[in-house]
Design a protein around this motif. Structure first.
Motif, PDB file in Angstrom:
ATOM      1  N   LEU A 238     124.547  19.518  63.577  1.00 57.25           N
ATOM      2  CA  LEU A 238     123.291  20.007  64.161  1.00 57.25           C
ATOM      3  C   LEU A 238     122.241  20.207  63.071  1.00 57.25           C
ATOM      4  O   LEU A 238     122.577  20.338  61.875  1.00 57.25           O
ATOM      5  CB  LEU A 238     123.547  21.311  64.919  1.00 57.25           C
ATOM      6  CG  LEU A 238     124.530  21.173  66.095  1.00 57.25           C
ATOM      7  CD1 LEU A 238     124.914  22.537  66.656  1.00 57.25           C
ATOM      8  CD2 LEU A 238     123.946  20.289  67.191  1.00 57.25           C
TER       9      LEU A 238
ATOM     10  N   GLU B  62     126.129  18.660  73.197  1.00 55.83           N
ATOM     11  CA  GLU B  62     125.001  18.642  72.257  1.00 55.83           C
ATOM     12  C   GLU B  62     124.598  17.256  71.749  1.00 55.83           C
ATOM     13  O   GLU B  62     123.632  17.127  71.017  1.00 55.83           O
ATOM     14  CB  GLU B  62     125.365  19.528  71.054  1.00 55.83           C
ATOM     15  CG  GLU B  62     125.591  20.980  71.449  1.00 55.83           C
ATOM     16  CD  GLU B  62     126.768  21.636  70.738  1.00 55.83           C
ATOM     17  OE1 GLU B  62     127.802  20.961  70.529  1.00 55.83           O
ATOM     18  OE2 GLU B  62     126.664  22.819  70.399  1.00 55.83           O
TER      19      GLU B  62
ATOM     20  N   ARG C 152     120.842  21.508  69.773  1.00 57.17           N
ATOM     21  CA  ARG C 152     121.383  22.766  70.311  1.00 57.17           C
ATOM     22  C   ARG C 152     120.903  22.826  71.740  1.00 57.17           C
ATOM     23  O   ARG C 152     119.691  22.776  72.002  1.00 57.17           O
ATOM     24  CB  ARG C 152     120.824  23.953  69.531  1.00 57.17           C
ATOM     25  CG  ARG C 152     121.639  24.273  68.318  1.00 57.17           C
ATOM     26  CD  ARG C 152     121.782  25.779  68.138  1.00 57.17           C
ATOM     27  NE  ARG C 152     122.481  26.046  66.896  1.00 57.17           N
ATOM     28  CZ  ARG C 152     123.759  26.406  66.834  1.00 57.17           C
ATOM     29  NH1 ARG C 152     124.460  26.588  67.928  1.00 57.17           N
ATOM     30  NH2 ARG C 152     124.333  26.612  65.680  1.00 57.17           N
TER      31      ARG C 152
ATOM     32  N   SER D 170     129.126  21.331  65.359  1.00 55.53           N
ATOM     33  CA  SER D 170     129.892  21.628  66.575  1.00 55.53           C
ATOM     34  C   SER D 170     131.172  20.796  66.521  1.00 55.53           C
ATOM     35  O   SER D 170     131.125  19.588  66.299  1.00 55.53           O
ATOM     36  CB  SER D 170     129.039  21.243  67.787  1.00 55.53           C
ATOM     37  OG  SER D 170     129.813  21.258  68.953  1.00 55.53           O
TER      38      SER D 170
ATOM     39  N   PHE E 186     123.302  29.592  75.800  1.00 59.91           N
ATOM     40  CA  PHE E 186     124.233  28.623  75.221  1.00 59.91           C
ATOM     41  C   PHE E 186     124.720  27.645  76.287  1.00 59.91           C
ATOM     42  O   PHE E 186     124.936  28.016  77.444  1.00 59.91           O
ATOM     43  CB  PHE E 186     125.451  29.337  74.600  1.00 59.91           C
ATOM     44  CG  PHE E 186     126.467  28.357  74.093  1.00 59.91           C
ATOM     45  CD1 PHE E 186     126.300  27.760  72.852  1.00 59.91           C
ATOM     46  CD2 PHE E 186     127.566  27.989  74.869  1.00 59.91           C
ATOM     47  CE1 PHE E 186     127.210  26.807  72.395  1.00 59.91           C
ATOM     48  CE2 PHE E 186     128.480  27.047  74.424  1.00 59.91           C
ATOM     49  CZ  PHE E 186     128.304  26.461  73.184  1.00 59.91           C
TER      50      PHE E 186
ATOM     51  N   HIS F 162     131.754  26.416  66.538  1.00 56.76           N
ATOM     52  CA  HIS F 162     130.751  25.939  65.585  1.00 56.76           C
ATOM     53  C   HIS F 162     131.138  26.387  64.180  1.00 56.76           C
ATOM     54  O   HIS F 162     131.570  27.524  63.986  1.00 56.76           O
ATOM     55  CB  HIS F 162     129.365  26.457  65.964  1.00 56.76           C
ATOM     56  CG  HIS F 162     128.827  25.797  67.197  1.00 56.76           C
ATOM     57  ND1 HIS F 162     129.215  26.170  68.462  1.00 56.76           N
ATOM     58  CD2 HIS F 162     127.976  24.753  67.353  1.00 56.76           C
ATOM     59  CE1 HIS F 162     128.616  25.389  69.352  1.00 56.76           C
ATOM     60  NE2 HIS F 162     127.857  24.525  68.705  1.00 56.76           N
TER      61      HIS F 162
ATOM     62  N   SER G  49     120.717  25.219  73.793  1.00 57.78           N
ATOM     63  CA  SER G  49     119.851  26.349  74.124  1.00 57.78           C
ATOM     64  C   SER G  49     118.389  25.942  73.913  1.00 57.78           C
ATOM     65  O   SER G  49     117.526  26.215  74.764  1.00 57.78           O
ATOM     66  CB  SER G  49     120.196  27.562  73.266  1.00 57.78           C
ATOM     67  OG  SER G  49     120.248  27.195  71.904  1.00 57.78           O
TER      68      SER G  49
END
Ligand code: FAD
Length: 440
Positions: free
Chosen positions: A228, A53, A112, A234, A49, A198, A114
């Motif tokens: 997202l 974003e 995202r 978010s 994470f 989120h 990640s």
């Protein structure tokens, strides 16, 4: 100068990159693609994470130059613009990137991190960088004859050491080298902290605007809404430190209380639920006194971070990596030009940060808010402002000239409302001088 390869105790390379976020993965890919032996050491294991974003349109040409444009398009939510919602003007204004000076970059992505950071790190690997994850660099020493040695610890406790001709600090907010040199300074002109989480089920904008970022101003700061691709949104509150000092509840309860103070944001979240606990991030505006020196440079957040209001962090980090790759190439191949290359890198990086900082420091002033809420394209000033919001600040003189006109209009506007402007500046100074707020 260390020879390349790996001895029993020491890994040798041309360039050691500390950190596998957007800055580190970008410079590792660029330098490895040019044939340098690059080792990237990352303390975490991707995917992991990370906050941050919302990308800018000018990220896209960088992604294309890295060869990952299509991969990012698959994971991204298309963002055509930014919506600013002001309870003080009782109105909403949307800036569409398609109306910027350069019409070639009409959108960006929400991602995202990640997934995004994994795409970049995999790309660095594909291009030949040796990527070592779950390994934390704990110390760096510089050799008098050039080059450096770094110590690191693997997640299982094994100790590693590296010898490199050049070291790139891309360690983000850990600011490895700035701490090592004790040159990290709190930003005296800006100070804020954030709470974020989120949500599932947040109301989104209709049609093409669904992926737009929304910024909601409220009395203690502002909120971001970043939709997202997987349907979650978010949401974060960026506030002055005095507000965080009021906090008595845990981060999640305080976050929900804060949302309730902004009716426009609360309305969009009326049927939504948090998907996990909220996170608090303490004061985060800082800069190191310099970002380069003999045998090293600092990229992205490892050098400076201002504020996320214009979603500039990832763009500045990746852009500094592109600039840094040129500088490192010169240092390795033409050492007699190294000092000049590093000076140029330093000047370009500072210029980008300073350009955005002027707007960021003033975004909560009544004069700037008024200009944002009533944009007019006199002398193409609005197009230039949109270019700034898109990250298009390097290059065109015509945009820079219009931004100077915008600043003049801002100062005239401040003079017209001299009383409210003065009191806004006084409040701002008071808020900035508040004691540091720590994350929890
Ligand atoms: C609340 C908040 C909201 C934000 N929102 C946005 C946004 O919407 N859009 C945007 O563009 N930016 C945003 N940002 C900024 C953005 O997150 C950063 O600017 C960006 O991630 C910087 O990239 P980087 O590669 O420099 O650092 P990072 O992404 O932080 O990467 C650094 C990496 O280094 C690794 N590392 C650290 N120390 C070591 C060590 N000693 N050894 C090995 N590895 C190490 C870390 O694990 C990490 O993976 C936001 C920031 C905050 C705080």
């Amino acid at each position: 100068m260390p020879e390349l390869g790996t001895t029993q105790n020491e890994t040798r390379c041309d360039v050691l990159v500390v950190g596998g976020g957007p800055a580190g993965a970008t410079i590792a890919a660029l330098l490895a693609a040019r044939g340098h032996d690059v080792v990237l050491v990352e303390k975490d294991r991707h995917p992991r994470f990370h906050i941050g974003e919302s990308l800018l349109p000018m990220n896209l040409p960088l992604l294309d130059r890295l060869g990952v444009g299509e991969e990012v398009a698959k994971i991204g939510m298309v963002k055509y613009g930014a919506e600013f919602v002001s309870p003080y003007h009782r109105k909403t204004v949307t800036f569409n990137f398609g109306n910027a000076w350069n019409k070639n970059f009409p959108y960006a992505y929400q991602v995202r991190r990640s997934e995004f950071d994994l795409v970049l790190l995999d790309n660095a690997r594909r291009r030949g960088a040796r990527v070592i994850e779950e390994c934390k660099v704990t110390g760096v020493e510089f050799d008098p004859d050039g080059g450096s040695r770094a110590r690191a610890t693997h997640a299982d406790g094994r100790v590693a050491s590296f010898a490199a001709r050049f070291i790139v600090d891309a360690s983000g907010r850990d600011t490895l080298l700035a701490n090592r040199f004790q040159i990290k300074e709190r930003n005296s002109k800006h100070n804020s902290a954030a709470l974020y989480g989120h949500f599932r089920g947040a109301e989104r904008l209709p049609g093409e605007a669904e992926g737009n970022i929304s910024i909601f101003w409220f009395d203690h700061g502002w909120f971001w809404f970043i939709p997202l691709a997987d349907g979650t949104t978010s949401v974060g509150a960026v506030c002055w430190p005095y507000y965080f000092k009021r906090r008595q509840a845990d981060a999640t309860s305080f976050f929900l209380e804060t949302i309730a103070l902004c009716p426009e944001a609360a309305h969009r979240l009326r049927d939504a639920e948090l998907t996990g606990p909220a996170t608090a991030t303490g004061n985060y505006s800082y800069r190191a006194r310099h970002c380069s020196g003999p045998g090293y440079l600092m990229l992205g957040d490892a050098f400076a971070f201002i504020d996320p209001v214009f979603s500039t962090g990832v763009f500045l980090a990746m852009n500094s990596a592109f600039l840094g790759a040129e500088a490192v190439e010169t240092c390795l191949k033409e050492p007699h030009h190294a000092a000049r290359a590093l000076r140029r890198f330093e000047a370009q990086v500072r210029d980008g940060i300073d350009t955005f900082s002027w707007y960021i420091y003033r975004v909560t002033t009544p004069a700037l808010r008024e200009l944002f809420m009533g944009p007019r394209n006199v002398l193409r000033v609005e197009e230039a402002l949109l270019s700034l919001l898109a990250g298009d600040i390097y290059g065109r003189r015509s945009i820079r000239r219009r931004l100077v006109i915008f600043k003049c209009i801002y100062y005239l506007n401040s003079l017209r409302h001299v009383k409210t402007s003065m009191s806004a500046w006084r409040n701002r100074r008071r808020a900035i001088s508040e004691a540091t707020v720590e994350a929890s």
